[in-house]
Design an enzyme around this catalytic site. Structure first.
Site, PDB file in Angstrom:
ATOM      1  N   ASP A  14      74.090 -46.011 -69.417  1.00  0.00           N
ATOM      2  CA  ASP A  14      73.224 -47.176 -69.562  1.00  0.00           C
ATOM      3  C   ASP A  14      73.532 -48.081 -68.374  1.00  0.00           C
ATOM      4  O   ASP A  14      74.554 -48.764 -68.357  1.00  0.00           O
ATOM      5  CB  ASP A  14      73.514 -47.892 -70.882  1.00  0.00           C
ATOM      6  CG  ASP A  14      72.649 -49.127 -71.072  1.00  0.00           C
ATOM      7  OD1 ASP A  14      71.474 -49.104 -70.658  1.00  0.00           O
ATOM      8  OD2 ASP A  14      73.155 -50.115 -71.631  1.00  0.00           O
ATOM      9  N   GLU A  74      69.354 -43.837 -68.310  1.00  0.00           N
ATOM     10  CA  GLU A  74      68.170 -44.542 -68.787  1.00  0.00           C
ATOM     11  C   GLU A  74      67.319 -44.971 -67.602  1.00  0.00           C
ATOM     12  O   GLU A  74      67.830 -45.509 -66.626  1.00  0.00           O
ATOM     13  CB  GLU A  74      68.566 -45.759 -69.616  1.00  0.00           C
ATOM     14  CG  GLU A  74      67.375 -46.403 -70.301  1.00  0.00           C
ATOM     15  CD  GLU A  74      67.797 -47.446 -71.304  1.00  0.00           C
ATOM     16  OE1 GLU A  74      67.668 -47.186 -72.507  1.00  0.00           O
ATOM     17  OE2 GLU A  74      68.259 -48.519 -70.868  1.00  0.00           O
ATOM     18  N   ASP A 147      76.644 -51.641 -74.719  1.00  0.00           N
ATOM     19  CA  ASP A 147      76.250 -50.793 -73.589  1.00  0.00           C
ATOM     20  C   ASP A 147      76.803 -49.379 -73.742  1.00  0.00           C
ATOM     21  O   ASP A 147      76.157 -48.408 -73.353  1.00  0.00           O
ATOM     22  CB  ASP A 147      76.747 -51.401 -72.275  1.00  0.00           C
ATOM     23  CG  ASP A 147      76.289 -52.832 -72.103  1.00  0.00           C
ATOM     24  OD1 ASP A 147      75.141 -53.031 -71.686  1.00  0.00           O
ATOM     25  OD2 ASP A 147      77.081 -53.740 -72.413  1.00  0.00           O
TER      26      ASP A 147
END
Length: 179
Positions: A14, A74, A147
């Site tokens: 992430d 991502e 996260d």
């Protein structure tokens, strides 16, 4: 379902410049096993080049340590705050470069794809995704920081997407191409 011959270690990332969350899962056939999660952090007082260097070194160390067969990152989603979008894009670039240099295949997933894979609902909120990550990996509590839970969700998304495409031959995850 897949047979037990499918085995892979997946590093989910992430991206972020202050905190880059990560999670590692091992896929063994139809089973998904938790390996580890964490976050690479950079002090707010550091300049961007130094922060990016820390992130690059951290991702490189994760790849060396866990030896993933795939890195799932991502994708950048549209953000009305241009400055935030740019810094997240820089962090993504560092993660992509580290994986590329290590010779590890990189896959990208949008936040919508991750939510859909984890909760079967593309508009799930952060708490719903975190709770499903906890349940899917058999963890006692939701991984922290947020996260890192997102990094695990991205890794799980890749495992599910990879398993489905291998079983059906349809809908292969989009790997980044070296063109």
């Amino acid at each position: 379902m897949l047979g037990s011959q499918t085995k892979q270690v997946i590093l989910g990332i992430d991206p972020g410049t202050a905190t880059m969350g990560w999670g590692v899962v091992r896929q063994e056939g139809s089973r998904l096993r938790y390996v580890q999660h964490g976050a690479i952090t950079t002090p707010s007082g550091w300049g961007m080049p130094r922060r990016l260097d820390r992130l690059f070194a951290g991702v490189t160390e994760l790849i060396r340590g866990y030896r993933p067969s795939a890195v799932a990152v991502e994708e950048l989603f549209f953000n009305t705050n241009v400055t935030t979008a740019i810094t997240v894009g820089q962090a993504r670039g560092v993660a992509l470069l580290a994986a590329y240099r290590a010779g590890v295949e990189v896959f990208e997933y949008t936040p919508l794809q991750v939510k859909q894979a984890i909760t079967s609902y593309g508009r799930a909120d952060k708490r719903q995704v975190q709770e499903m990550v906890r349940a899917l990996l058999g963890l006692r509590s939701i991984p922290r920081p947020d996260d890192a839970a997102d990094g695990l969700a991205i890794a799980i998304c890749h495992a599910f997407s990879h398993r489905m495409s291998a079983a059906t031959g349809v809908g292969k995850p989009r790997a980044m191409q070296d063109n």
